[in-house]
Design an enzyme around this catalytic site. Structure first.
Site, mmCIF file in Angstrom:
data_model
loop_
_atom_site.group_PDB
_atom_site.id
_atom_site.type_symbol
_atom_site.label_atom_id
_atom_site.label_comp_id
_atom_site.label_asym_id
_atom_site.label_seq_id
_atom_site.Cartn_x
_atom_site.Cartn_y
_atom_site.Cartn_z
ATOM 1 N N SER A 75 2.127 17.294 -13.463
ATOM 2 C CA SER A 75 2.229 18.542 -14.230
ATOM 3 C C SER A 75 3.609 18.842 -14.789
ATOM 4 O O SER A 75 3.757 19.807 -15.555
ATOM 5 C CB SER A 75 1.759 19.719 -13.368
ATOM 6 O OG SER A 75 0.358 19.703 -13.249
ATOM 7 N N THR A 137 -7.540 14.299 -10.808
ATOM 8 C CA THR A 137 -6.720 13.105 -10.575
ATOM 9 C C THR A 137 -5.901 13.231 -9.295
ATOM 10 O O THR A 137 -5.117 12.338 -8.979
ATOM 11 C CB THR A 137 -5.777 12.844 -11.762
ATOM 12 O OG1 THR A 137 -5.041 14.038 -12.053
ATOM 13 C CG2 THR A 137 -6.554 12.406 -12.990
ATOM 14 N N SER A 174 -4.441 26.733 -14.487
ATOM 15 C CA SER A 174 -5.582 26.024 -15.048
ATOM 16 C C SER A 174 -5.088 24.943 -15.999
ATOM 17 O O SER A 174 -4.404 25.227 -16.993
ATOM 18 C CB SER A 174 -6.511 26.979 -15.797
ATOM 19 O OG SER A 174 -7.529 26.252 -16.470
ATOM 20 N N ASN A 175 -5.425 23.704 -15.702
ATOM 21 C CA ASN A 175 -5.020 22.588 -16.559
ATOM 22 C C ASN A 175 -5.622 22.682 -17.952
ATOM 23 O O ASN A 175 -5.074 22.130 -18.908
ATOM 24 C CB ASN A 175 -5.417 21.269 -15.899
ATOM 25 C CG ASN A 175 -4.615 20.996 -14.644
ATOM 26 O OD1 ASN A 175 -3.452 20.632 -14.693
ATOM 27 N ND2 ASN A 175 -5.238 21.189 -13.489
#
Length: 356
Positions: A75, A137, A174-175
């Protein structure tokens, strides 16, 4: 008399600095041995630079871990994406407080009420597509780890779910937000978001070890390989994977040296206008001493000034890149990490910033 005082002061300062480096080194070694992980740490303070590495994984490395080891930054990718978005704001191509619906022709529930700012600081309320079974992931996915994903499919997965809350009402990581921002970059510029990061950040800053891999499952040498204990399968190498499931939310590869240089340039005001950097630093609470700005985290250490940067996690890798307002940076990666390994991060922050 003055000379004696100065000598005593210098000796005392030297003892404290030496103690700090010793504690940092001991912390690196303890972290690696305690969890059978590989740890690389870089601390810079103006012209002073110290680096540590320790190979703790029993599986071993094809290349000994070190400052040039490449790893998946997870991230921390979001900070690169946010920097490009704010450059586009500076150029008048993106409206920070304008709705995403007015700037991106993709179906997003409530998009007319979700601003670009809310995507960047995770207050949009959009469902995180990585909560779908088999789409994280951070988890072992077997053969599916080599599956290719398209960003619009990731967004479509998210928008099939109701939002968590009304836009702007609270924070939830939130991705999906950064998938939408990657698509926004591509819509506005006509180029891939990876090329924009390369042209606007990597090339000007000469971050030659940092890449946006796309669908390439490999990790360029010298690679920090990662292993995990997988239930039912034993000890597995988890280094290779198709990172398109992360895309603009976390696919990038880098080194501790390149990340240190990136955050030095970013927080030093070299990548955007001062007003945009100020906007990037406006934060909302995350919890556990963390606050989230526009692709940038603020952390309150147990002592000293606040730290700015970002953390990243992806199966087998945990990384942190933070810099104090005084300019001391801490960049670290834990390879073959079994979890978010926050304890190692807190220990390193204390060793780095809580001694003179």
């Amino acid at each position: 008399m003055l000379g004696t005082v100065l000598t005593v002061t210098l000796v005392a300062a030297l003892v404290l600095v030496t103690a700090r480096w010793r504690v940092v080194g001991d912390t690196v070694e303890a972290a690696a041995r305690w969890s059978d992980t590989d740890v690389v740490v870089r601390i810079s303070d103006g012209e002073r630079l110290r680096e540590w590495q320790h190979e703790g994984s029993p599986a071993g490395q094809s290349h000994p871990p070190g400052p040039h080891s490449r790893f998946r930054i997870g991230s921390i990718t979001k900070t690169f994406v946010a920097a490009v978005v704010l450059q586009l704001v500076d150029e008048g191509k993106v409206e920070l407080d304008g709705s995403i619906a007015a700037q991106l022709p993709e179906p997003i529930p409530g998009g007319a009420r979700i601003t670009v700012r809310q995507l960047m600081n995770h207050t949009s309320g959009l469902y995180d597509y990585m909560k779908e079974p088999g789409m994280s992931t951070n988890r072992w996915r077997g053969a599916d780890r080599f599956r290719a994903y398209a960003p619009r499919d990731l967004l479509a997965t998210a928008v099939r779910h109701e939002p968590y809350f009304a836009p702007g009402s609270r924070f939830r990581y939130s991705n999906t937000n950064y998938i939408a921002l990657g698509l926004l970059i591509e819509h506005v510029t006509g180029h891939s978001y990876g090329n924009e990061i390369g042209d606007r950040i990597l090339t000007p800053l000469r971050l030659s070890a940092t890449t946006v891999p796309g669908h390439d499952p490999g990790l360029p040498a010298p690679a920090l390989t990662a292993h995990r204990d997988i239930e039912g399968a034993g000890r597995m190498e988890v280094t290779e994977m198709n990172p398109s499931l992360d895309w603009a939310a976390g696919e990038m590869i880098s080194t501790t040296a390149d990340l240190d240089a990136f955050f030095a340039a970013l927080l030093g005001g070299r990548l955007m206008r001062p007003a945009s950097l100020d906007q990037m630093r406006e934060t909302v609470p995350m919890g556990m001493g963390f606050h989230y700005g526009l692709g940038l985290q603020r952390f309150e250490p147990p002592c000293g000034a606040d730290l700015w940067g970002h953390g990243g996690e992806l199966l087998g890798y945990v990384s942190y890149a933070f810099r104090s307002t005084g300019g001391r940076s801490l960049t670290m990666v834990v390879g073959s990490a079994a979890s978010s390994d926050a304890l190692s991060m807190f220990a390193m922050v204390t060793a780095t910033y809580c001694l003179a």
